[in-house]
Design a protein around this motif. Structure first.
Motif, PDB file in Angstrom:
ATOM      1  N   LEU A  37       0.838  -1.195   0.000  1.00  0.00           N
ATOM      2  CA  LEU A  37       0.000   0.000   0.000  1.00  0.00           C
ATOM      3  C   LEU A  37       0.880   1.254   0.000  1.00  0.00           C
ATOM      4  CD1 LEU A  37      -2.728  -0.782   2.732  1.00  0.00           C
ATOM      5  CD2 LEU A  37      -2.610  -1.532   0.353  1.00  0.00           C
ATOM      6  N   LEU A  38       0.442   2.270  -0.712  1.00  0.00           N
ATOM      7  CA  LEU A  38       1.144   3.558  -0.714  1.00  0.00           C
ATOM      8  C   LEU A  38       0.176   4.587  -0.140  1.00  0.00           C
ATOM      9  CD1 LEU A  38       2.717   3.348  -4.311  1.00  0.00           C
ATOM     10  CD2 LEU A  38       3.812   2.770  -2.133  1.00  0.00           C
ATOM     11  N   ALA A  39       0.483   5.055   1.060  1.00  0.00           N
ATOM     12  CA  ALA A  39      -0.484   5.866   1.816  1.00  0.00           C
ATOM     13  C   ALA A  39      -0.757   7.212   1.162  1.00  0.00           C
ATOM     14  CB  ALA A  39       0.051   6.102   3.231  1.00  0.00           C
ATOM     15  N   ASP A  40      -1.977   7.676   1.329  1.00  0.00           N
ATOM     16  CA  ASP A  40      -2.310   9.056   0.972  1.00  0.00           C
ATOM     17  C   ASP A  40      -2.469   9.860   2.269  1.00  0.00           C
ATOM     18  OD1 ASP A  40      -4.651   8.305   2.105  1.00  0.00           O
ATOM     19  OD2 ASP A  40      -5.814   8.270   0.255  1.00  0.00           O
ATOM     20  N   ALA A  41      -2.868  11.130   2.127  1.00  0.00           N
ATOM     21  CA  ALA A  41      -2.912  12.012   3.304  1.00  0.00           C
ATOM     22  C   ALA A  41      -3.857  11.481   4.384  1.00  0.00           C
ATOM     23  CB  ALA A  41      -3.328  13.416   2.875  1.00  0.00           C
ATOM     24  N   ALA A  42      -4.971  10.872   3.967  1.00  0.00           N
ATOM     25  CA  ALA A  42      -5.946  10.398   4.957  1.00  0.00           C
ATOM     26  C   ALA A  42      -5.335   9.276   5.810  1.00  0.00           C
ATOM     27  CB  ALA A  42      -7.208   9.898   4.249  1.00  0.00           C
ATOM     28  N   GLU A  43      -4.547   8.418   5.166  1.00  0.00           N
ATOM     29  CA  GLU A  43      -3.925   7.326   5.932  1.00  0.00           C
ATOM     30  C   GLU A  43      -2.802   7.851   6.838  1.00  0.00           C
ATOM     31  OE1 GLU A  43      -3.663   5.430   2.155  1.00  0.00           O
ATOM     32  OE2 GLU A  43      -4.255   3.526   3.038  1.00  0.00           O
ATOM     33  N   VAL A  44      -2.113   8.898   6.376  1.00  0.00           N
ATOM     34  CA  VAL A  44      -1.115   9.530   7.255  1.00  0.00           C
ATOM     35  C   VAL A  44      -1.826  10.019   8.514  1.00  0.00           C
ATOM     36  CG1 VAL A  44       0.539  11.415   7.512  1.00  0.00           C
ATOM     37  CG2 VAL A  44       0.378  10.218   5.320  1.00  0.00           C
ATOM     38  N   ASP A  45      -2.981  10.639   8.334  1.00  0.00           N
ATOM     39  CA  ASP A  45      -3.755  11.130   9.491  1.00  0.00           C
ATOM     40  C   ASP A  45      -4.090   9.997  10.453  1.00  0.00           C
ATOM     41  OD1 ASP A  45      -3.878  13.786   8.915  1.00  0.00           O
ATOM     42  OD2 ASP A  45      -5.824  13.699   7.886  1.00  0.00           O
ATOM     43  N   VAL A  46      -4.520   8.870   9.906  1.00  0.00           N
ATOM     44  CA  VAL A  46      -4.910   7.743  10.766  1.00  0.00           C
ATOM     45  C   VAL A  46      -3.702   7.257  11.570  1.00  0.00           C
ATOM     46  CG1 VAL A  46      -5.800   5.371  10.784  1.00  0.00           C
ATOM     47  CG2 VAL A  46      -6.766   7.042   9.186  1.00  0.00           C
ATOM     48  N   ALA A  47      -2.556   7.141  10.899  1.00  0.00           N
ATOM     49  CA  ALA A  47      -1.355   6.630  11.581  1.00  0.00           C
ATOM     50  C   ALA A  47      -0.887   7.611  12.660  1.00  0.00           C
ATOM     51  CB  ALA A  47      -0.236   6.388  10.568  1.00  0.00           C
ATOM     52  N   VAL A  48      -0.854   8.897  12.324  1.00  0.00           N
ATOM     53  CA  VAL A  48      -0.368   9.878  13.304  1.00  0.00           C
ATOM     54  C   VAL A  48      -1.362   9.982  14.472  1.00  0.00           C
ATOM     55  CG1 VAL A  48       0.283  12.296  13.683  1.00  0.00           C
ATOM     56  CG2 VAL A  48       0.965  11.147  11.573  1.00  0.00           C
ATOM     57  N   ALA A  49      -2.653   9.892  14.161  1.00  0.00           N
ATOM     58  CA  ALA A  49      -3.655   9.953  15.244  1.00  0.00           C
ATOM     59  C   ALA A  49      -3.488   8.765  16.193  1.00  0.00           C
ATOM     60  CB  ALA A  49      -5.069   9.980  14.649  1.00  0.00           C
ATOM     61  N   ALA A  50      -3.207   7.592  15.640  1.00  0.00           N
ATOM     62  CA  ALA A  50      -3.019   6.412  16.496  1.00  0.00           C
ATOM     63  C   ALA A  50      -1.797   6.618  17.392  1.00  0.00           C
ATOM     64  CB  ALA A  50      -2.834   5.162  15.631  1.00  0.00           C
ATOM     65  N   ALA A  51      -0.708   7.125  16.795  1.00  0.00           N
ATOM     66  CA  ALA A  51       0.513   7.341  17.581  1.00  0.00           C
ATOM     67  C   ALA A  51       0.285   8.425  18.632  1.00  0.00           C
ATOM     68  CB  ALA A  51       1.663   7.733  16.651  1.00  0.00           C
ATOM     69  N   ALA A  52      -0.455   9.486  18.245  1.00  0.00           N
ATOM     70  CA  ALA A  52      -0.679  10.599  19.180  1.00  0.00           C
ATOM     71  C   ALA A  52      -1.553  10.154  20.349  1.00  0.00           C
ATOM     72  CB  ALA A  52      -1.319  11.776  18.443  1.00  0.00           C
ATOM     73  N   SER A  53      -2.538   9.294  20.075  1.00  0.00           N
ATOM     74  CA  SER A  53      -3.398   8.928  21.202  1.00  0.00           C
ATOM     75  C   SER A  53      -2.719   7.901  22.112  1.00  0.00           C
ATOM     76  CB  SER A  53      -4.780   8.469  20.731  1.00  0.00           C
ATOM     77  OG  SER A  53      -4.690   7.197  20.208  1.00  0.00           O
ATOM     78  N   ALA A  54      -1.781   7.127  21.560  1.00  0.00           N
ATOM     79  CA  ALA A  54      -1.062   6.164  22.417  1.00  0.00           C
ATOM     80  C   ALA A  54       0.058   6.834  23.214  1.00  0.00           C
ATOM     81  CB  ALA A  54      -0.463   5.053  21.550  1.00  0.00           C
ATOM     82  N   TYR A  55       0.488   8.006  22.753  1.00  0.00           N
ATOM     83  CA  TYR A  55       1.677   8.636  23.342  1.00  0.00           C
ATOM     84  C   TYR A  55       1.574   8.929  24.849  1.00  0.00           C
ATOM     85  CZ  TYR A  55       4.906  12.404  24.510  1.00  0.00           C
ATOM     86  OH  TYR A  55       5.820  13.194  25.145  1.00  0.00           O
ATOM     87  N   PRO A  56       0.502   9.589  25.330  1.00  0.00           N
ATOM     88  CA  PRO A  56       0.505   9.935  26.762  1.00  0.00           C
ATOM     89  C   PRO A  56       0.611   8.707  27.665  1.00  0.00           C
ATOM     90  CG  PRO A  56      -1.244  11.109  25.595  1.00  0.00           C
ATOM     91  CD  PRO A  56      -0.697  10.098  24.638  1.00  0.00           C
ATOM     92  N   GLY A  57      -0.062   7.644  27.275  1.00  0.00           N
ATOM     93  CA  GLY A  57      -0.025   6.432  28.105  1.00  0.00           C
ATOM     94  C   GLY A  57       1.380   5.844  28.168  1.00  0.00           C
ATOM     95  N   TRP A  58       2.051   5.817  27.018  1.00  0.00           N
ATOM     96  CA  TRP A  58       3.406   5.247  26.972  1.00  0.00           C
ATOM     97  C   TRP A  58       4.394   6.172  27.682  1.00  0.00           C
ATOM     98  CZ3 TRP A  58       5.674   0.874  26.718  1.00  0.00           C
ATOM     99  CH2 TRP A  58       6.992   0.745  26.306  1.00  0.00           C
ATOM    100  N   ARG A  59       4.240   7.465  27.455  1.00  0.00           N
ATOM    101  CA  ARG A  59       5.105   8.454  28.122  1.00  0.00           C
ATOM    102  C   ARG A  59       5.041   8.287  29.641  1.00  0.00           C
ATOM    103  NH1 ARG A  59       2.292  13.932  27.694  1.00  0.00           N
ATOM    104  NH2 ARG A  59       1.025  12.857  29.244  1.00  0.00           N
ATOM    105  N   ASP A  60       3.820   8.019  30.142  1.00  0.00           N
ATOM    106  CA  ASP A  60       3.636   7.939  31.590  1.00  0.00           C
ATOM    107  C   ASP A  60       3.836   6.531  32.140  1.00  0.00           C
ATOM    108  OD1 ASP A  60       3.112  10.621  31.449  1.00  0.00           O
ATOM    109  OD2 ASP A  60       0.931  10.390  31.390  1.00  0.00           O
ATOM    110  N   THR A  61       4.169   5.593  31.282  1.00  0.00           N
ATOM    111  CA  THR A  61       4.433   4.221  31.739  1.00  0.00           C
ATOM    112  C   THR A  61       5.760   4.200  32.489  1.00  0.00           C
ATOM    113  OG1 THR A  61       3.222   3.299  29.886  1.00  0.00           O
ATOM    114  CG2 THR A  61       4.841   1.860  30.904  1.00  0.00           C
ATOM    115  N   SER A  62       5.810   3.447  33.571  1.00  0.00           N
ATOM    116  CA  SER A  62       7.016   3.472  34.407  1.00  0.00           C
ATOM    117  C   SER A  62       8.234   2.992  33.618  1.00  0.00           C
ATOM    118  CB  SER A  62       6.823   2.569  35.629  1.00  0.00           C
ATOM    119  OG  SER A  62       6.877   1.217  35.211  1.00  0.00           O
ATOM    120  N   ILE A  63       9.368   3.426  34.067  1.00  0.00           N
ATOM    121  CA  ILE A  63      10.631   2.997  33.455  1.00  0.00           C
ATOM    122  C   ILE A  63      10.742   1.474  33.517  1.00  0.00           C
ATOM    123  CG2 ILE A  63      13.129   2.962  33.894  1.00  0.00           C
ATOM    124  CD1 ILE A  63      12.918   5.945  34.508  1.00  0.00           C
ATOM    125  N   ALA A  64      10.387   0.897  34.642  1.00  0.00           N
ATOM    126  CA  ALA A  64      10.522  -0.557  34.793  1.00  0.00           C
ATOM    127  C   ALA A  64       9.677  -1.289  33.749  1.00  0.00           C
ATOM    128  CB  ALA A  64      10.109  -0.970  36.203  1.00  0.00           C
TER     129      ALA A  64
END
Ligand code: NAD
Length: 497
Positions: A37-64
């Motif tokens: 697959l060769l992504a278009d702008a809409a798929e870029v949005d989906v991928a970045v949105a997934a990464a952005a919504s997962a980010y706070p949880g991972w950022r706040d996950t303990s080092i251990a």
């Protein structure tokens, strides 16, 4: 029916059904093995949105916990790397042992990344002013985009992703559309290791996907590896869009051979570094600079070794595989004519190779050019194939001036027994990575990788401590726990007393 290689977004395969498709070949067979697959702008949005919504949880996950996920990933990778090597050989063409080698070098970065609790430790200063302390935190930066080239489909993503993830970022990887399956395999393995959904995503595509990431407000950093014109474009565009960016570009690496060098060692090194992975390495040696009178003897030794190399299907135990595509093979081969027309001697012509593989494979055998004029495009351009040029000079100074005159500055090597000359070379050569009797001086994971001049745009090199700085930002915190004796009004600029 051809395999359809789809994106990996939010912890699972993602296919909107709307994408354009690109062909993925088996270079040793010369046939298409899959479509990607060769992504278009809409798929870029989906991928970045997934990464952005997962980010706070991972950022706040303990080092251990973050460390345990990455440790599990390391264990799985170590146990199953042969599967990945096969995938790389099927799509890239490099021989299996070399595919395994790139995985091991990628794993090395993962192992270094596991030291992140130590590397990311902040500083603490007690009592900078009476009753006041200062400490620093290094925090992740957000959604990191990684855009990688075809020639190391596992290692180059692994230069960045373990460190980005260890530091608490989420990632969107845009692998090369020429060999995209390794990235998907890594994504599955990370999921198996326990990485939460959306923290690591793979978005396939070409320029449209890259532009989408460069312009997307949700992307905070861009790590790019590829050819110099694209690296320059990435650097300028990402920076103009306010992103942190590191962009590693092309190369033309020289090996300076002084008359006192051990010519057998030199010939071995030149053949290994010139033709390994069919010359499709950014740290390949493409020019041997022979300080006379060693030229003739060196050409004889290199030619003798080249006559024993077996070019063929990487699954058959050959020394050197095919090139990535028919177009690239033809482009590389065209430089043999360019060099000959400009006055070089074609000592070995790889177009004559009889490969141990399918007739339609993208073959070009090891090629040796002597007395290549430094004005020829065969000398100045990055060829990125199994073409080794020899240029003859009369002194160390002439050789050094030649090495330093080029546009690129990735790596360079000197071969000599003269410690004084080697010591001068390491100081005087204008490249980012230097080998002394070592032809491919790719630094280990706890140093950093990156070139000078047109070989790298941006300040932060790949991996090593530099990389942790790139994937984090520092915060300095000044603390005073209330002490009534320090109250009162004072509009002056804070001073330490
Ligand atoms: P490339 O520049 O063609 O592609 C690299 C990435 O950029 C790919 O993901 C590709 O999809 C994307 N891309 C291609 N054209 C684009 C465009 N017009 N706009 C935006 N994105 C685009 O490089 P390649 O052929 O995949 O890889 C070989 C090159 O990479 C060589 O020049 C090699 O020296 C270089 N390289 C450098 C290093 C290094 O560390 N300096 C390491 C590996 C490879």
């Amino acid at each position: 029916m051809l395999e359809r290689i789809v994106h990996w977004i939010g912890g699972k395969e993602y296919d909107s059904g709307e994408s354009r498709l690109g062909p993925v070949y088996d270079p040793a067979l010369g046939t298409q093995r899959a479509s990607v697959l060769l992504a278009d702008a809409a798929e870029v949005d989906v991928a970045v949105a997934a990464a952005a919504s997962a980010y706070p949880g991972w950022r706040d996950t303990s080092i251990a916990k973050r460390q345990s996920v990455l440790f599990a990933f390391r264990e799985l990778l170590n146990a199953r790397k042969n599967e990945l090597a096969e995938i790389i050989t099927n799509e890239h063409g490099k021989v299996l042992s070399d595919a395994l080698g790139e995985i091991v070098r990628g794993q090395e970065v993962l192992e270094f990344a596991l030291s992140f609790p130590e590397v990311l430790k902040g500083d603490y200063t007690y009592n900078v002013s009476t009753g006041v302390d200062v400490h620093s935190l290094r925090q992740p930066i957000g959604v990191a985009a990684i855009i990688s080239p075809f020639n190391f489909p596992a290692m180059v993503p692994m230069w960045f992703l373990p460190i980005a993830l260890a530091a608490g970022n989420s990632v969107v990887l845009k692998p090369s559309e020429k060999d995209p399956s390794a990235a998907i395999w890594l994504a599955r393995l990370l999921a198996e290791a326990g990485l939460p959904d959306g923290v690591f995503n793979v978005l396939h595509g070409d320029r449209a996907a890259v532009d989408g990431l460069l312009e997307h407000p949700g992307v905070t950093s861009v790590s790019f590896v590829g050819s110099t014109p694209i690296a320059r474009y990435i650097y300028q565009t990402a920076a103009a869009n306010g992103k942190r960016v590191q962009a590693l570009g092309g190369a033309k690496n020289h090996m300076l051979v002084l008359p006192d060098a051990d010519l057998d060692l030199v010939a071995d090194a030149a053949v290994n570094a010139g033709f390994g992975s069919a010359g499709e390495r950014c740290m390949a040696i493409s020019v041997v600079v022979a300080v006379e009178p060693v030229g003739d003897a060196l050409i004889a030794k290199v030619t003798e070794r080249m006559s024993k190399l077996r070019t063929g299907d990487g699954r058959r135990g050959c020394d050197m595989g095919p090139l990535i595509s028919r177009e690239h093979r033809d482009k590389v081969a065209s430089y043999i004519d360019v060099a000959a027309q400009d006055g070089a001697t074609v000592v070995v012509d790889g177009r004559d190779v009889i490969a141990d593989g399918a007739p339609e494979g993208f073959w070009l055998g090891p090629t040796l050019l002597d007395r290549v004029p430094t004005t020829s495009r065969a000398y100045t351009d990055e060829i990125f194939g199994p073409v080794l040029s020899v240029v003859r000079v009369n002194s160390y100074d002439e050789g050094l001036a030649l090495v330093n005159s080029g546009a690129f500055g990735n790596g360079a090597a000197i071969f000599t027994h003269d410690g004084g000359a080697a010591r001068r070379f390491q100081a005087e050569v204008e490249v980012g990575m230097v080998g002394i009797n070592v032809p491919i001086p790719v630094p280990v994971a706890y140093h950093s990788f990156g070139g000078w001049k047109e070989s790298m745009f941006g300040d932060a090199k790949a991996y090593g401590v530099d990389s942790f700085r790139f994937f984090t930002r520092e915060k300095a915190i000044t603390t005073r726990w209330l002490d009534p004796s320090h109250g009162g009004i004072n509009l002056g600029f804070p001073q330490n007393v």
